[in-house]
Structure formats: structure tokens, C-alpha cells
Design a protein around this motif. Structure first.
Motif, PDB file in Angstrom:
ATOM      1  N   ALA A 157       0.813  -1.198   0.000  1.00 24.84           N
ATOM      2  CA  ALA A 157       0.000   0.000   0.000  1.00 24.84           C
ATOM      3  C   ALA A 157       0.850   1.251   0.000  1.00 24.84           C
ATOM      4  O   ALA A 157       0.418   2.304  -0.415  1.00 24.84           O
ATOM      5  N   GLY A 158       2.077   1.161   0.487  1.00 21.64           N
ATOM      6  CA  GLY A 158       2.897   2.351   0.466  1.00 21.64           C
ATOM      7  C   GLY A 158       3.598   2.485  -0.856  1.00 21.64           C
ATOM      8  O   GLY A 158       3.841   1.750  -1.506  1.00 21.64           O
ATOM      9  N   LYS A 169      -3.616   4.069  -4.779  1.00 22.77           N
ATOM     10  CA  LYS A 169      -3.108   4.042  -3.401  1.00 22.77           C
ATOM     11  C   LYS A 169      -4.179   4.454  -2.395  1.00 22.77           C
ATOM     12  O   LYS A 169      -4.369   3.804  -1.363  1.00 22.77           O
ATOM     13  N   HIS A 170      -4.912   5.542  -2.685  1.00 20.52           N
ATOM     14  CA  HIS A 170      -5.907   6.037  -1.736  1.00 20.52           C
ATOM     15  C   HIS A 170      -7.010   5.012  -1.494  1.00 20.52           C
ATOM     16  O   HIS A 170      -7.390   4.751  -0.338  1.00 20.52           O
ATOM     17  N   GLU A 173      -5.662   2.001   0.517  1.00 16.71           N
ATOM     18  CA  GLU A 173      -5.482   2.299   1.943  1.00 16.71           C
ATOM     19  C   GLU A 173      -6.821   2.367   2.658  1.00 16.71           C
ATOM     20  O   GLU A 173      -6.949   1.933   3.815  1.00 16.71           O
ATOM     21  N   LEU A 176      -7.941  -1.207   3.198  1.00 14.44           N
ATOM     22  CA  LEU A 176      -7.117  -1.825   4.237  1.00 14.44           C
ATOM     23  C   LEU A 176      -7.478  -1.284   5.618  1.00 14.44           C
ATOM     24  O   LEU A 176      -7.482  -2.033   6.606  1.00 14.44           O
ATOM     25  N   ASP A 177      -7.797   0.001   5.703  1.00 18.38           N
ATOM     26  CA  ASP A 177      -8.224   0.582   6.985  1.00 18.38           C
ATOM     27  C   ASP A 177      -9.518  -0.063   7.468  1.00 18.38           C
ATOM     28  O   ASP A 177      -9.701  -0.285   8.680  1.00 18.38           O
ATOM     29  N   LYS A 180      -8.633  -3.255   9.117  1.00 19.51           N
ATOM     30  CA  LYS A 180      -7.973  -3.062  10.413  1.00 19.51           C
ATOM     31  C   LYS A 180      -9.013  -2.930  11.519  1.00 19.51           C
ATOM     32  O   LYS A 180      -8.804  -3.367  12.650  1.00 19.51           O
ATOM     33  N   THR A 195     -17.198   1.708   2.806  1.00 20.90           N
ATOM     34  CA  THR A 195     -16.143   2.565   2.235  1.00 20.90           C
ATOM     35  C   THR A 195     -16.680   3.505   1.159  1.00 20.90           C
ATOM     36  O   THR A 195     -15.997   4.475   0.797  1.00 20.90           O
ATOM     37  N   TYR A 205     -10.221  -4.977  -5.985  1.00 11.73           N
ATOM     38  CA  TYR A 205      -9.228  -4.788  -4.927  1.00 11.73           C
ATOM     39  C   TYR A 205      -9.105  -6.029  -4.048  1.00 11.73           C
ATOM     40  O   TYR A 205      -8.006  -6.351  -3.567  1.00 11.73           O
ATOM     41  N   LYS A 214      -2.485 -10.264   1.672  1.00  9.69           N
ATOM     42  CA  LYS A 214      -2.922  -9.393   2.767  1.00  9.69           C
ATOM     43  C   LYS A 214      -4.316  -9.761   3.267  1.00  9.69           C
ATOM     44  O   LYS A 214      -4.668  -9.474   4.404  1.00  9.69           O
TER      45      LYS A 214
END
Length: 234
Positions: A157-158, A169-170, A173, A176-177, A180, A195, A205, A214
Motif C-alpha cells: 500500500a505504500g 493508493k488512496h 489504503e 485496508l483501513d 484493520k 467505504t 481490490y 494481505k
């Protein structure tokens, strides 16, 4: 929506198992079963199959040659390639010829069902979307690469320069958030709802995150309807 499947496998026992695996999913039926590539081409000249489960190593005409002939004849069937070989050359050649998935023998029932669901999701996405936009096109182009081209497994992701085409990327992330904060199994619909990302984009994705290790995926058969894909952070 129901899909017909042609099994192309020279081992009668393996062919029977594959048929049983297909029939476990109520969305699919068996169109026929062939022992080699030539039989398959003869069958397809007279019959339709939405999906072909195609073995690589067979007498008379192997899976690679059969797949080439299928493409040359413009037969409108998706292909899941099955083989005992795990060499990179075989994998690369079949991917370039446009397979929707690639299974290494011996594969588990659950992995076979994931391959079927990939096909069903792709067909559903094409039928449900009348308007083309970039996210939709990117989701249809197999998991970040044309005709099943592999996504880099070290992409994270980075650093957007490491991300494959179609992965922003946005958005990555943001998804992925979500995982989390939500550690239990969840559906793509739930990810989309929370989202604000379209379900077609979420599927794209999810495929990427599964391939990069992941996210893990599984199939929930206790939905009362068609099986549902489930996702959880590894």
C-alpha cells in the motif's frame, strides 16, 4: 443465472471428481465431458459451454494446443486450466492465452469453488453494468493484469510506483483501513457499503489483496441462495 461447464480431462476418475465439484454449486451444470482436446473441439463445434475446465496433459491434443485452437476459432468460452505441472513456462503460456484461473493438482474443493466464483462474478459484473468507467474496466481486466497477468506479490500500500495498473493508493489504503477495524469475516458488499466504493471496484481490490497475501478469502454456502465470497485480514 446458470452456467454450463465442459470438463476436458483424460483421467476418468479426475473427470468424475471435477463434475461432482461443479454440481456442488447450484449456479453450474455439466455441458459434457471429453477425454482430450480434439474431442473437446468437436464437442464445441456443435454445443455451447460457458466455462471449460481444461487439463494440460492429455493424449492426441494437450491443453495448451487445445486452448490455442479455442482462441483461434473464437469460441466464446472462459477457461480454467488444470495441471499437475507447476513450472513457470506452462503457467505463463496459459495466462497469455487468457485463462480465468489456473489450478495445480491436487487442488482442494474450496479452491475449485473459488475458481468457479471468479468466473461467475466476472460474468455478473459484465451483465450488471451498462456504463463503462475506468474502475469497471480495471475490475474486469483480470486482477490487475490483462488476460490474467500476475500482480506483483511484493506490491504494498505504500509507494504507488509498486502498485499495478488499476490499483489506486488512496482506495487501497481506505479498504485496508476497513479491515484493520473489522477483523471478522466480511462480504464484499459490506466493504463497499462502509467505504463508499462500488462493489465492482471492491471485487477488483479484493482479488489484488488476496493475491498479495494481505487478505484471505473463503466461500459461505449458508446464505440460503448462491454462495457468497467472504474476506478477512490475514
Amino acid at each position: 443465472m446458470s452456467f454450463s461447464v465442459l470438463i476436458v480431462e483424460d483421467d476418468p476418475m479426475v473427470a468424475m471428481i471435477n463434475e461432482q465439484y461443479v454440481l456442488k454449486n447450484k449456479q453450474f451444470s455439466i455441458a459434457g465431458s471429453c477425454r482430450n482436446g480434439q474431442e473437446a473441439l468437436d464437442f464445441l463445434a456443435e454445443n455451447k459451454a460457458d466455462l471449460i475446465v481444461l487439463d494440460v496433459f492429455m493424449p492426441y491434443m494437450d491443453g495448451i494446443e487445445t486452448l490455442k485452437k479455442i482462441r483461434e476459432k473464437k469460441i466464446n468460452s472462459e477457461v480454467i486450466m488444470v495441471t499437475a505441472a507447476n513450472d513457470t513456462a506452462t503457467l505463463e503460456e496459459t495466462m497469455h492465452l487468457g485463462v480465468i484461473d489456473y489450478l495445480i493438482k491436487p487442488f482442494a474443493f474450496e479452491r475449485f469453488q473459488i475458481a468457479l466464483q471468479k468466473f461467475a462474478s466476472k460474468v455478473s459484473a459484465l451483465k450488471e453494468n451498462d456504463v463503462l468507467d475506468q474502475d469497471f474496466v480495471d475490475s474486469i481486466i483480470s486482477s490487475g493484469g490483462k488476460h490474467g497477468e500476475a500482480v506483483p506479490v511484493n506490491a504494498g500500500a505504500g509507494g504507488a510506483s509498486n502498485l499495478p495498473k488499476g490499483i489506486q493508493k488512496h482506495t487501497l489504503e481506505m479498504i485496508l483501513d476497513y479491515f484493520k477495524e473489522n477483523t471478522n469475516w466480511t462480504t464484499g458488499d459490506s466493504v463497499a457499503e462502509k467505504t463508499g466504493v462500488s462493489i465492482v471496484t471492491v471485487r477488483h481490490y479484493m482479488n489484488y489483496l488476496v493475491q498479495t497475501g494481505k487478505i484471505e478469502e473463503d466461500i459461505n454456502y449458508e446464505t440460503g441462495g448462491r454462495p457468497s465470497m467472504m474476506y478477512k485480514k490475514i
